[in-house]
Write a protein that holds these residues in place. Structure first.
Motif, PDB file in Angstrom:
ATOM      1  N   LEU A 172       0.825  -1.218   0.000  1.00 17.91           N
ATOM      2  CA  LEU A 172       0.000   0.000   0.000  1.00 17.91           C
ATOM      3  C   LEU A 172       0.858   1.267   0.000  1.00 17.91           C
ATOM      4  CD1 LEU A 172      -2.974   1.023   0.269  1.00 17.91           C
ATOM      5  CD2 LEU A 172      -2.559   1.119   2.716  1.00 17.91           C
ATOM      6  N   LYS A 173       0.587   2.099  -1.011  1.00 18.88           N
ATOM      7  CA  LYS A 173       1.276   3.402  -1.059  1.00 18.88           C
ATOM      8  C   LYS A 173       0.227   4.507  -1.105  1.00 18.88           C
ATOM      9  CE  LYS A 173       5.711   2.438  -3.167  1.00 18.88           C
ATOM     10  NZ  LYS A 173       6.631   2.695  -4.246  1.00 18.88           N
ATOM     11  N   VAL A 174       0.416   5.522  -0.271  1.00 15.33           N
ATOM     12  CA  VAL A 174      -0.517   6.661  -0.263  1.00 15.33           C
ATOM     13  C   VAL A 174       0.301   7.947  -0.235  1.00 15.33           C
ATOM     14  CG1 VAL A 174      -2.318   7.849   1.054  1.00 15.33           C
ATOM     15  CG2 VAL A 174      -2.338   5.373   0.930  1.00 15.33           C
ATOM     16  N   ASN A 175      -0.071   8.852  -1.114  1.00 17.04           N
ATOM     17  CA  ASN A 175       0.587  10.165  -1.136  1.00 17.04           C
ATOM     18  C   ASN A 175      -0.356  11.240  -0.638  1.00 17.04           C
ATOM     19  OD1 ASN A 175       2.850   9.097  -2.201  1.00 17.04           O
ATOM     20  ND2 ASN A 175       2.954  10.485  -3.957  1.00 17.04           N
ATOM     21  N   TYR A 176       0.211  12.217   0.016  1.00 16.44           N
ATOM     22  CA  TYR A 176      -0.585  13.360   0.445  1.00 16.44           C
ATOM     23  C   TYR A 176       0.231  14.609   0.120  1.00 16.44           C
ATOM     24  CZ  TYR A 176      -3.615  16.193   3.389  1.00 16.44           C
ATOM     25  OH  TYR A 176      -4.498  17.128   3.846  1.00 16.44           O
ATOM     26  N   ASP A 177      -0.330  15.480  -0.696  1.00 12.48           N
ATOM     27  CA  ASP A 177       0.407  16.651  -1.171  1.00 12.48           C
ATOM     28  C   ASP A 177       1.781  16.257  -1.741  1.00 12.48           C
ATOM     29  OD1 ASP A 177      -1.511  18.470  -0.661  1.00 12.48           O
ATOM     30  OD2 ASP A 177      -0.719  19.120   1.281  1.00 12.48           O
ATOM     31  N   GLU A 178       1.753  15.248  -2.579  1.00 16.42           N
ATOM     32  CA  GLU A 178       2.945  14.715  -3.247  1.00 16.42           C
ATOM     33  C   GLU A 178       4.007  14.198  -2.269  1.00 16.42           C
ATOM     34  OE1 GLU A 178       4.288  17.479  -6.180  1.00 16.42           O
ATOM     35  OE2 GLU A 178       2.358  17.473  -7.206  1.00 16.42           O
ATOM     36  N   GLN A 179       3.587  13.943  -1.042  1.00 20.24           N
ATOM     37  CA  GLN A 179       4.525  13.398  -0.065  1.00 20.24           C
ATOM     38  C   GLN A 179       4.107  11.964   0.248  1.00 20.24           C
ATOM     39  OE1 GLN A 179       4.709  15.877   3.399  1.00 20.24           O
ATOM     40  NE2 GLN A 179       6.772  15.186   3.875  1.00 20.24           N
ATOM     41  N   ASN A 180       5.084  11.088   0.327  1.00 18.72           N
ATOM     42  CA  ASN A 180       4.794   9.691   0.620  1.00 18.72           C
ATOM     43  C   ASN A 180       4.387   9.531   2.075  1.00 18.72           C
ATOM     44  OD1 ASN A 180       4.768   7.574  -1.060  1.00 18.72           O
ATOM     45  ND2 ASN A 180       6.972   7.225  -1.066  1.00 18.72           N
ATOM     46  N   VAL A 181       3.121   9.234   2.324  1.00 19.26           N
ATOM     47  CA  VAL A 181       2.688   9.081   3.721  1.00 19.26           C
ATOM     48  C   VAL A 181       2.713   7.605   4.126  1.00 19.26           C
ATOM     49  CG1 VAL A 181       0.900   9.649   5.388  1.00 19.26           C
ATOM     50  CG2 VAL A 181       1.190  11.070   3.383  1.00 19.26           C
ATOM     51  N   LEU A 182       2.294   6.752   3.210  1.00 22.87           N
ATOM     52  CA  LEU A 182       2.411   5.307   3.445  1.00 22.87           C
ATOM     53  C   LEU A 182       3.242   4.742   2.299  1.00 22.87           C
ATOM     54  CD1 LEU A 182      -1.253   4.360   4.467  1.00 22.87           C
ATOM     55  CD2 LEU A 182       0.676   4.839   5.964  1.00 22.87           C
ATOM     56  N   ASP A 183       4.232   3.960   2.655  1.00 23.63           N
ATOM     57  CA  ASP A 183       5.211   3.589   1.641  1.00 23.63           C
ATOM     58  C   ASP A 183       5.374   2.072   1.553  1.00 23.63           C
ATOM     59  OD1 ASP A 183       7.169   3.748  -0.208  1.00 23.63           O
ATOM     60  OD2 ASP A 183       8.714   4.530   1.126  1.00 23.63           O
ATOM     61  N   GLY A 184       4.559   1.457   0.738  1.00 20.33           N
ATOM     62  CA  GLY A 184       4.689   0.018   0.489  1.00 20.33           C
ATOM     63  C   GLY A 184       4.349  -0.854   1.688  1.00 20.33           C
ATOM     64  N   LEU A 185       3.211  -0.560   2.319  1.00 18.79           N
ATOM     65  CA  LEU A 185       2.816  -1.320   3.518  1.00 18.79           C
ATOM     66  C   LEU A 185       2.270  -2.706   3.150  1.00 18.79           C
ATOM     67  CD1 LEU A 185       3.036   1.112   5.448  1.00 18.79           C
ATOM     68  CD2 LEU A 185       0.771   0.549   6.248  1.00 18.79           C
ATOM     69  N   CYS A 186       2.703  -3.721   3.862  1.00 15.52           N
ATOM     70  CA  CYS A 186       2.155  -5.075   3.695  1.00 15.52           C
ATOM     71  C   CYS A 186       1.812  -5.615   5.076  1.00 15.52           C
ATOM     72  CB  CYS A 186       3.186  -5.999   3.051  1.00 15.52           C
ATOM     73  SG  CYS A 186       3.510  -5.567   1.340  1.00 15.52           S
ATOM     74  N   LEU A 187       0.621  -6.187   5.208  1.00 13.98           N
ATOM     75  CA  LEU A 187       0.224  -6.711   6.521  1.00 13.98           C
ATOM     76  C   LEU A 187      -0.965  -7.651   6.372  1.00 13.98           C
ATOM     77  CD1 LEU A 187       0.727  -6.299   9.655  1.00 13.98           C
ATOM     78  CD2 LEU A 187      -1.152  -4.685   9.578  1.00 13.98           C
ATOM     79  N   ASP A 188      -0.966  -8.718   7.167  1.00  8.58           N
ATOM     80  CA  ASP A 188      -2.136  -9.607   7.235  1.00  8.58           C
ATOM     81  C   ASP A 188      -2.735  -9.502   8.634  1.00  8.58           C
ATOM     82  OD1 ASP A 188      -1.549 -10.406   4.730  1.00  8.58           O
ATOM     83  OD2 ASP A 188      -0.743 -12.375   5.280  1.00  8.58           O
ATOM     84  N   ILE A 189      -4.048  -9.314   8.693  1.00 11.19           N
ATOM     85  CA  ILE A 189      -4.725  -9.279   9.999  1.00 11.19           C
ATOM     86  C   ILE A 189      -5.765 -10.402  10.016  1.00 11.19           C
ATOM     87  CG2 ILE A 189      -6.139  -7.887  11.573  1.00 11.19           C
ATOM     88  CD1 ILE A 189      -4.938  -5.370  10.193  1.00 11.19           C
ATOM     89  N   SER A 190      -5.593 -11.327  10.919  1.00  9.72           N
ATOM     90  CA  SER A 190      -6.505 -12.489  10.967  1.00  9.72           C
ATOM     91  C   SER A 190      -7.891 -12.082  11.445  1.00  9.72           C
ATOM     92  CB  SER A 190      -5.953 -13.543  11.927  1.00  9.72           C
ATOM     93  OG  SER A 190      -4.653 -13.869  11.555  1.00  9.72           O
TER      94      SER A 190
END
Lengths: 335, 232
Positions: free
Chosen positions: B7-25
């Motif tokens: 998961l990647k999310v940008n805010y005002d062209e700034q990387n806020v979340l950078d390649g997140l990977c996670l499993d939640i059971s």
């Protein structure tokens, strides 16, 4: 200390200067210059005449006094600085600088002395007034449709469905205006045309309920798509309106049966006003936001529904608002 | 299972979340801790669909997660003016007519006939939570649910969450690690938009050490310098 505050003030001003604000300032300046050139130096001439000194001083005094009693940064200033008097004084002197210059040029000693007195005395006043209340009182006088003036009265409203939360909230917020209006209409609907005009007036008052943006949860739990949302909102509104209007309509029909077609016309206009209010609200929609700042323009457009020949204005704005509303609501129904 | 994939999310062209990977059971409580601005709220907003993803996906039961799967308690709760707690809950009840407001209120003890403006911060939080429980969604996201809430209510919420996890998957954030330790099955530490590590209940005692290992040296030095400056 004063320099730090002025630096903050300049930064605040700089952040306010969006292109929209700049255009607004430009328009006001052009209008002012136009008036100055066409009519003569109105302000300058007015202030230069010594007989106007006292009126001007009262005006300036009230302006600074209302600023002082309603400013919201007092607590902050008093907490940070040991004695914020000099900050208030310098700001009020700066505010009255244009008047100061004019009176200095005209050697108006009474004006100059009065200004100094105002600037030195007003910061000593320790009174704080809630700006929202001042706003509400002035709005009630200027325009009863926009009032938020109310006590903490919590009337029970069992005849209103919980999904019409705008109505529940709106009635409580506008109780001071709505109660006498409704009672008046009930009492005088036996007279010709009172109900006809009264229903439209009441509908305009009620459309004012729609000027507060609800939270995301409320939007999401109301419908499954933007189109369904708008339709459901309008129908819910119609249902409530008919419940409120029925007693007035019945009284009028019993005592003035011959005016039935005027009543139907009035009801249709009232419903149209409600459609327009819903579309206008969601066209401007922002979550958890008071949308009252748009009310005056809304009222002008809404009133053009009842002015012959001007119906095209709310229709055009309504269509535009509908498109904008769908776009605004789309973010809540992305699935 | 909730699967967050690259998961990647940008805010005002700034990387806020950078390649997140996670499993939640399913039927677990997963906590997120992190400094202010580490991306916790952005992550929750993105799971809920309020923020657009630049890249990646979030799956629930092998399909893209939908808003109708989620009930989301945000950090700050807004309420419509001049309505009572009961009227607020009645709106949510239209989605779940079987929800017994009075029965649930025996747990939260709110003055439901009062206007919400007169509620304290903690009461407002409880009211918002009750509204979300009423929605009865499968995934419950809680952003800082213990902020401004008294000790007794914190305990009530914790007990409630532990019971609710048998029927829901819960994601929760907090600035305070200690508030999450007794209830979470797993905790992730977010820093600069990345998950630095995820620990299961058995390894919770390692969390504090690892976080402090990252920050403590610098922190000690900075505070020492600052105290020196004040002292001069």
């Amino acid at each position: 200390m004063i320099l730090t505050i002025y630096k903050i003030r300049l930064l605040q001003l700089f952040r306010l200067l969006t292109p929209r604000v700049l255009i607004g300032i430009l328009i006001v300046l052009i209008l002012f210059l136009y008036a100055e050139l066409m009519v003569g130096s109105i302000v300058h001439t007015f202030l230069a005449q010594s007989q106007n000194t006292y009126i001007s001083l009262i005006f300036i005094g009230l302006l600074i006094l209302s600023t002082h009693v309603s400013r919201t940064d007092k607590h902050f200033l008093e907490k940070i600085f040991k004695n914020p008097y000099s900050i208030y004084l310098s700001e009020y002197l700066l505010l009255s600088l244009p008047f100061f210059i004019i009176w200095l040029i005209n050697y108006n000693l009474i004006g100059l002395g009065g200004l100094m007195l105002i600037a030195f005395l007003i910061p000593l006043i320790r009174l704080n007034l809630n700006i929202r209340k001042i706003g509400s009182i002035s709005m009630l006088l200027l325009n009863p449709f926009t009032t938020n003036l109310n006590s903490k009265l919590k009337v029970s409203l069992p005849f209103i469905s919980p999904i019409s939360f705008e109505w529940i909230s709106g009635i409580r917020r506008n109780l001071l205006i709505l109660t006498p209006t409704y009672l008046f209409l009930l009492a005088f609907s036996f007279k010709p045309y009172v109900a006809v005009l009264g229903l439209i007036f009441l509908s305009i008052l009620i459309s004012g309920f729609y000027f507060y943006g609800e939270s995301r949860e409320f939007v999401e739990s109301f419908a499954n798509s933007p189109k369904e949302f708008i339709l459901k909102k309008i129908l819910t509104n119609f249902r409530q309106l008919l419940i409120v209007f029925t007693p007035i309509l019945l009284i009028s029909l019993i005592f003035q049966p011959s005016t039935w077609y005027y009543l139907i016309g009035s009801l249709l206009v009232s419903l149209l006003i409600q459609v327009y209010a819903v579309l206008y609200k969601y066209g401007l929609f922002e979550e958890n936001t008071n949308l009252n700042r748009n009310k005056i323009i809304y009222l002008l457009f809404a009133l053009s529904i009842v002015i012959p020949g001007f119906i095209f204005i709310p229709i055009i704005i309504g269509i535009r608002s509908y498109k904008k509303a769908l776009k605004n609501l789309n973010q809540y129904f992305y699935d | 299972m909730i699967k967050i994939i690259n998961l990647k999310v940008n805010y005002d062209e700034q990387n806020v979340l950078d390649g997140l990977c996670l499993d939640i059971s399913d039927n677990t409580i997963h906590g997120f801790v992190g400094l202010n601005g580490s991306g916790k709220t952005t992550l929750l907003n993105t799971i809920h669909g309020q923020m657009k993803k630049l890249q990646g996906s979030i799956k629930y039961k092998d399909e893209d997660i939908k808003r109708n799967d989620i009930a989301y308690l945000e950090t700050i709760n807004y309420f419509y003016p001049r309505i009572t707690g009961k009227e607020y809950l009645d709106i949510f009840k239209t989605q779940n007519p079987n929800f017994d407001i009075n029965k649930w209120n025996t747990l939260f003890e709110l003055p439901l006939n009062k206007l919400i403006e007169d509620y304290s911060t903690g009461m407002k939080k409880k009211l918002a939570l009750m509204g979300l429980i009423c929605l009865n969604r499968e995934v419950l996201i809680l952003d800082e649910p213990f902020n401004g809430v008294d000790l007794e209510t914190v305990q009530k919420i914790k007990t409630l969450l532990l019971k609710l996890k048998s029927i829901k998957t819960i994601i929760i954030t907090s600035h305070i690690l200690e508030s999450l330790l007794p209830i979470c099955d797993s905790i992730s530490y977010l820093n600069n938009g990345k998950i630095q590590f995820t620990k299961n209940r058995n390894n919770f005692d390692e969390i504090e050490n690892e976080i402090f290992a990252m920050h403590q040296d610098n922190l000690n030095k900075t505070i020492q310098d600052l105290i020196g400056v004040i002292g001069q």
